[in-house]
Design an enzyme around this catalytic site. Structure first.
Site, PDB file in Angstrom:
ATOM      1  CB  SER A 167      -0.974  -0.025   1.184  1.00 52.85           C
ATOM      2  OG  SER A 167      -1.951   0.976   1.062  1.00 52.85           O
ATOM      3  CG  ASP A 191      -4.175  -3.113  -3.924  1.00 49.86           C
ATOM      4  OD1 ASP A 191      -4.263  -3.054  -5.160  1.00 49.86           O
ATOM      5  OD2 ASP A 191      -5.107  -2.774  -3.180  1.00 49.86           O
ATOM      6  CG  HIS A 261      -5.745  -2.388   0.341  1.00 49.64           C
ATOM      7  ND1 HIS A 261      -5.206  -1.961  -0.855  1.00 49.64           N
ATOM      8  CD2 HIS A 261      -5.097  -1.678   1.313  1.00 49.64           C
ATOM      9  CE1 HIS A 261      -4.275  -1.041  -0.624  1.00 49.64           C
ATOM     10  NE2 HIS A 261      -4.189  -0.862   0.684  1.00 49.64           N
TER      11      HIS A 261
END
Length: 463
Positions: A167, A191, A261
């Protein structure tokens, strides 16, 4: 005098009570620094940025060594002649350590004799104000740059460094790579965060120029992740959005927001376990992949299709020579190890009228076990004497297939039922292309009626 003595006695008793209740850290605990464990209270009050680098090697797999930023040579376990892998987490709105931290440590150390550095910036990532964590990303990158400089001075090479960022951590890795003009060996983005980065130029986010090889796994492009390609190769499992097995409604609570996610991390972990290779297919779009248009991997000959995850760099030379971003698509199952076994179904019909519809596939082995295709194929258009390719997939696989079952459907609730007159059917395994392809000739599928038959090996010289 007696009063002073009494007060000292009371203080000693108080100290003893505090030690008894709260405990005193043993020497062993002091020697094993751990990832910062915070809570929602810390997130609400906010945390000041503090970065600690926790080193694990095969010599100290269970007890980390906290690295000193400006003194590499003080480390007992760091060997700068070995490959170094950095793992960088992202936004932590609850403050707890990442659930996957123990697994990624264990699996990376089992994959090779490496220096594994867990980048703990939980103080700075733990906040309910997302933009505060975003602002801290460049500061974390600066800390990492300072330490990498020390490692380089001690004999390390940029080429032997691999940064895995989750992330926000993916963009931190990109910032570090940018500082070294893209000479880092590899960056893996799991991601990469979309919010606050979507409109940023390449220098303001992860980019394929930030390392010699950049591989990215996108699993939540419609909410928390970054949609556009960012790497040398960008993997889009299940199209990059809704992941199988993840909640579909907000009534599922926190999992609804984080499941898609986080799936990028669990897919990466699965690749380290090597229970199966998750094969990806370079393609312009997910819909083209679903129509079976991109399953030959001609650009990667003499190698096969690329695989997603830790071993994706096996295809590095082919991807770099291509010198343009590669998007790759594939489908997965709903739980670990997420393997999907793909087949191509080729069908030639002899209906005079055009038919549009879907075909469901079942396969049965010689022990009588049956599995049904799990991939939702795109609607196919059947025209007389034209071959149609249909991509289908199963959560399990059979070495030998004794029976095949097909069901044709237009998915219309009213109107007449149609027939699909099949001139030739061929089933080809994509995961094991060396297997004999299976054929069947001259039969009719009645709409919504399953037909089961015994296939025969296709002629070797037919296509």
């Amino acid at each position: 005098m007696l009063r002073i003595t009494f007060l000292r006695f009371c203080m000693l008793k108080l100290c003893f009570f505090i030690c008894l209740v709260y405990g005193v850290k043993s020497d062993e605990e002091e020697k094993c620094p751990e990832f910062t464990d915070l809570n929602i209270g810390n997130a609400l009050s906010g945390t000041e940025l503090h970065v600690q680098l926790l080193l694990y090697t095969r010599e100290n797999p269970n007890c980390s060594e906290r690295l000193i930023e400006h003194n590499v040579t003080a480390s007992e376990y760091l060997n700068t002649s070995k490959k170094t892998v950095f793992v960088i987490h992202g936004f932590r709105p609850t403050g707890s350590p990442p659930a996957w931290l123990g697994d990624i440590k264990e699996l990376l150390l089992s994959s090779g004799d490496i220096n594994l550095i867990i980048v703990d910036w939980n103080r700075g990532a733990t906040t309910v104000i997302y933009t505060t964590a975003v602002e801290n990303c460049r500061k974390v990158a600066e800390t990492l740059k300072n330490y990498v400089d020390q490692m380089l001075a001690d004999g390390a090479s940029l080429d032997s460094m691999h940064m895995i960022g989750v992330s926000l951590g993916a963009h931190i890795a990109g910032f570090v790579g940018h500082k070294y003009d893209g000479k880092l060996g590899r960056i893996t983005g799991l991601d990469p965060a979309g919010p606050s980065f979507t409109r940023e130029p390449p220098e303001g986010r992860l980019d394929r120029t930030d390392a010699k090889f950049v591989d990215v796994i996108h699993t939540d492009t419609d909410v928390l992740g970054f949609k556009k390609p960012l790497g040398t190769i960008d993997f889009y499992p299940n199209g990059g959005m809704d992941q199988p097995g993840c909640p579909q409604t907000v009534f599922s609570g926190l999992q609804y927001f984080k499941c898609d996610h986080q799936r990028s991390v669990f897919l990466f972990l699965s690749s380290l376990k090597r229970k199966c290779n998750i094969i990806a297919y370079p393609c312009d779009s997910y819909s083209d992949y679903k129509r079976g248009k991109c399953v030959d991997c001609e650009a990667f000959q003499p190698m096969s299709c690329p695989v997603m995850g830790y071993y994706a760099d096996s295809w590095k030379k082919h991807l770099i020579l291509k010198n343009s971003p590669t998007k790759a698509y594939f489908d997965t199952s709903d739980n670990d190890p997420f393997c999907m076994y793909n087949y191509l179904l080729y069908i030639i019909t002899w209906n005079k009228s055009i038919r549009r519809g879907f075909i469901k596939v079942k396969i049965t082995d010689y022990a009588g076990n049956t599995i049904e295709s799990e991939v939702n194929s795109e609607v196919a258009t059947f025209q007389q004497y034209k071959r149609v390719k249909i991509l289908t997939g199963f959560y399990r696989d059979f070495d030998k297939i004794s029976k095949i079952s097909l069901t044709f459907s237009t998915k219309t609730l009213i109107g007449p039922k149609y027939k699909l007159r099949i001139l030739q059917m061929r089933l080809k395994s994509l995961n094991n292309p060396e297997r004999v392809q299976l054929c069947r000739y001259d039969f009719v599928l009645m709409e919504n009626t399953e037909l089961t038959f015994k296939p025969i090996p296709c002629p070797e010289n037919s296509t």
